[in-house]
Design a protein around this motif. Structure first.
Motif, PDB file in Angstrom:
ATOM      1  N   ALA A 217       1.002  -1.449   0.160  1.00  0.00           N
ATOM      2  CA  ALA A 217       0.032  -0.078  -0.231  1.00  0.00           C
ATOM      3  C   ALA A 217       0.970   0.867  -0.214  1.00  0.00           C
ATOM      4  O   ALA A 217       0.706   1.626  -1.271  1.00  0.00           O
ATOM      5  CB  ALA A 217      -0.633  -0.225   1.014  1.00  0.00           C
ATOM      6  N   TRP A 218       2.014   1.326   0.692  1.00  0.00           N
ATOM      7  CA  TRP A 218       2.876   2.495   1.038  1.00  0.00           C
ATOM      8  C   TRP A 218       3.572   2.591  -0.223  1.00  0.00           C
ATOM      9  O   TRP A 218       3.617   4.126  -0.789  1.00  0.00           O
ATOM     10  CB  TRP A 218       4.028   1.926   2.197  1.00  0.00           C
ATOM     11  CG  TRP A 218       4.504   3.496   2.309  1.00  0.00           C
ATOM     12  CD1 TRP A 218       4.068   4.616   3.307  1.00  0.00           C
ATOM     13  CD2 TRP A 218       5.856   3.823   2.007  1.00  0.00           C
ATOM     14  NE1 TRP A 218       4.926   5.367   3.578  1.00  0.00           N
ATOM     15  CE2 TRP A 218       6.159   4.732   2.754  1.00  0.00           C
ATOM     16  CE3 TRP A 218       7.083   2.947   1.323  1.00  0.00           C
ATOM     17  CZ2 TRP A 218       7.550   5.348   2.457  1.00  0.00           C
ATOM     18  CZ3 TRP A 218       8.099   4.285   1.377  1.00  0.00           C
ATOM     19  CH2 TRP A 218       8.876   5.033   1.786  1.00  0.00           C
ATOM     20  N   THR A 219       4.826   1.557  -0.782  1.00  0.00           N
ATOM     21  CA  THR A 219       4.912   1.793  -2.083  1.00  0.00           C
ATOM     22  C   THR A 219       3.841   2.387  -3.824  1.00  0.00           C
ATOM     23  O   THR A 219       4.316   3.386  -4.348  1.00  0.00           O
ATOM     24  CB  THR A 219       5.550   0.918  -2.797  1.00  0.00           C
ATOM     25  OG1 THR A 219       4.722  -0.849  -3.051  1.00  0.00           O
ATOM     26  CG2 THR A 219       6.832  -0.034  -1.581  1.00  0.00           C
ATOM     27  N   SER A 220       2.432   1.304  -3.170  1.00  0.00           N
ATOM     28  CA  SER A 220       1.581   2.158  -4.933  1.00  0.00           C
ATOM     29  C   SER A 220       1.066   3.162  -4.426  1.00  0.00           C
ATOM     30  O   SER A 220       0.883   4.273  -5.037  1.00  0.00           O
ATOM     31  CB  SER A 220       0.625   0.934  -4.561  1.00  0.00           C
ATOM     32  OG  SER A 220      -0.487   1.495  -3.376  1.00  0.00           O
ATOM     33  N   VAL A 221       1.090   4.002  -2.591  1.00  0.00           N
ATOM     34  CA  VAL A 221       0.554   5.309  -2.827  1.00  0.00           C
ATOM     35  C   VAL A 221       1.940   6.380  -3.444  1.00  0.00           C
ATOM     36  O   VAL A 221       1.846   7.154  -3.598  1.00  0.00           O
ATOM     37  CB  VAL A 221       0.861   5.909  -1.531  1.00  0.00           C
ATOM     38  CG1 VAL A 221      -0.063   7.067  -0.881  1.00  0.00           C
ATOM     39  CG2 VAL A 221      -1.038   4.885  -0.775  1.00  0.00           C
ATOM     40  N   ASN A 222       3.105   6.028  -2.743  1.00  0.00           N
ATOM     41  CA  ASN A 222       4.110   7.407  -3.299  1.00  0.00           C
ATOM     42  C   ASN A 222       4.438   6.600  -4.979  1.00  0.00           C
ATOM     43  O   ASN A 222       4.770   7.690  -5.196  1.00  0.00           O
ATOM     44  CB  ASN A 222       5.663   6.313  -2.908  1.00  0.00           C
ATOM     45  CG  ASN A 222       6.046   6.339  -1.316  1.00  0.00           C
ATOM     46  OD1 ASN A 222       4.473   7.796  -0.808  1.00  0.00           O
ATOM     47  ND2 ASN A 222       6.900   6.306  -0.601  1.00  0.00           N
TER      48      ASN A 222
END
Ligand code: HEM
Ligand code: SF4
Ligand code: SF4
Length: 378
Positions: free
Chosen positions: A69-74
């Motif tokens: 989730a975190w990398t996709s938001v980044n």
């Protein structure tokens, strides 16, 4: 009425704004349409974020290739063209929706348009407010940075403290007994599912209003959008550090529009917190019943004059007039009847009727016309 002094000030402000904007563009007259506008903006910007969002929390190793989730938001923020802008629009339109909802509530409260025949709107509004706040909070869990982890853990402890149903609620919240990929899938489901459930809530909010003002004129929409874009440019959104289930972060930045319950939770016992929240919601629900109400004298139909044209029913703002079949001996097919419990005594129907067939008992049509004529001659 106890809100009268504030309302007098409100009316003055409204009149001054009219001088600048004219009544067509006065934002005071679109108090309900403003949060509705931001809801559309949230749906559209959310759609783009959804296209690239991946609801997983895997972070067993740290690498450039890691997908969660975190990398996709980044990825959305730093790689997709205008991704940062759409993310910013989504975040700040949420904040703006809360602000405009609060202003809308203030407006209906000080103008005394929230009780009796408007009670359905008020009560459904309270439910909408709670839903909007919860949807916003679930948005913060989705980023899956350290703040998301803290908020998720705080929610679990707070739910745990609720007697009887707490453990079940926690299992529902986590979508299991511990934090896994299924948890984030659940957060995404709640976030999107409740956002669409808002539409049903809004339908209930609007169904008893004859002509709710749902859209501001385009110029106001452009200004609202420009305001959001300015904030996006000034305060770009960034995620915190990626959440790591083995770490114990304990400080987080509070977005006061959505995360104030978490700020409260940091300084009070969960039991007191839930009682305070419950008391807040109950208080909002019962406020309309505290105010002493002047007896309303409902409009009355003068049956012998009624032609059944339905104009009064179309114009009545509170759907207080029902057209019923006329008796067999009548020349007309329909007759107007007033539902007294819905009538506010506003007199709109009197103005709508061209046949002197509906009157307010304490203000007969003929008297009002005579008074207006006298005023015009003086
Ligand atoms: C999702 C949030 C909300 C939206 C989009 C919304 C939208 C609207 C709209 C478009 C109207 C019609 C206004 C008009 O025609 O002038 C309205 C009326 C009303 N709303 Fe809301 N509303 C929301 C939340 C709330 C909340 C939180 C409350 C109060 C707790 C509330 C209380 C009312 C009342 C009492 C009316 C009737 C006002 C009247 O008849 O003049 N609304 N709302
Ligand atoms: S006075 Fe007439 S228009 Fe106003 S609420 Fe009653 S029936 Fe409807
Ligand atoms: S507008 Fe007058 S005539 Fe027409 S239905 Fe209503 S009361 Fe009857």
């Amino acid at each position: 009425m106890y809100t009268e002094p504030i309302n007098n000030l409100n009316l003055k402000l409204e009149a001054w704004t009219n001088v600048i904007t004219t009544s067509k563009y006065n934002p005071f007259y679109y108090h309900g349409a403003l949060p509705q506008f931001y809801l559309w903006v949230l749906y559209l910007s959310g759609l783009l974020l959804f296209a690239y969002y991946i609801p997983t929390i895997d972070n067993a190793y740290s690498s450039e290739k890691l997908i969660n989730a975190w990398t996709s938001v980044n990825y959305i923020t730093n790689t997709i063209p205008f991704g940062a802008v759409f993310r910013g629009i989504h975040r700040y339109a949420g904040d703006a929706m809360v602000v405009t909802i609060l202003l809308h509530m203030l407006r209906v409260w000080i103008t005394d348009r929230y009780r009796q025949y408007r009670i359905v709107q008020w009560l459904s509004g309270v439910v909408l407010l709670v839903m909007v706040l919860f949807i916003g909070q679930t948005g913060y869990y989705l980023v899956w940075d350290e703040r998301s982890l803290i908020l998720t853990r705080m929610t679990c402890s707070a739910l745990d403290a609720i007697p009887l149903v707490g453990t079940g609620l926690k299992t529902w919240f986590l979508n299991g007994t511990e934090l896994t990929n299924y948890t984030l899938a659940n957060f995404l489901f709640i976030h999107i599912g409740l956002s669409f459930a808002l539409l049903f809530g809004l339908w209930i909010h609007y169904v008893r209003m004859t002509r709710p003002v749902l859209t501001p004129p385009p110029v106001i929409n452009y200004i609202l959008m420009a305001a959001i874009l300015l904030v996006v440019a000034w305060f770009p959104i960034e995620s915190g550090k990626m959440a790591d289930l083995t770490s114990q972060p304990n400080t987080f930045e509070v977005d006061w529009f959505f995360l104030f319950p978490y700020a409260m939770l940091t300084s009070m016992q969960p039991g007191i917190f839930w009682l305070t929240m419950l008391a807040g919601v109950v208080l909002l629900c019962v406020v309309p019943y505290f105010v002493r109400t002047k007896e309303v004298e409902p409009a009355e139909v003068v049956l012998k004059n009624c032609t059944g044209c339905s104009l009064c029913a179309k114009d009545c703002p509170y759907q207080a007039i029902e057209m019923v079949p006329a008796p067999a001996e009548s020349r007309f097919k329909l007759l107007a009847t007033v539902k007294p419990y819905r009538c506010s005594g506003c007199g709109v129907c009197v103005g709508a009727c061209a046949f002197d067939a509906i009157d307010l008992p304490n203000m007969p049509d003929a008297d009002v016309t005579a008074q207006i004529k006298a005023l015009l001659q003086s």
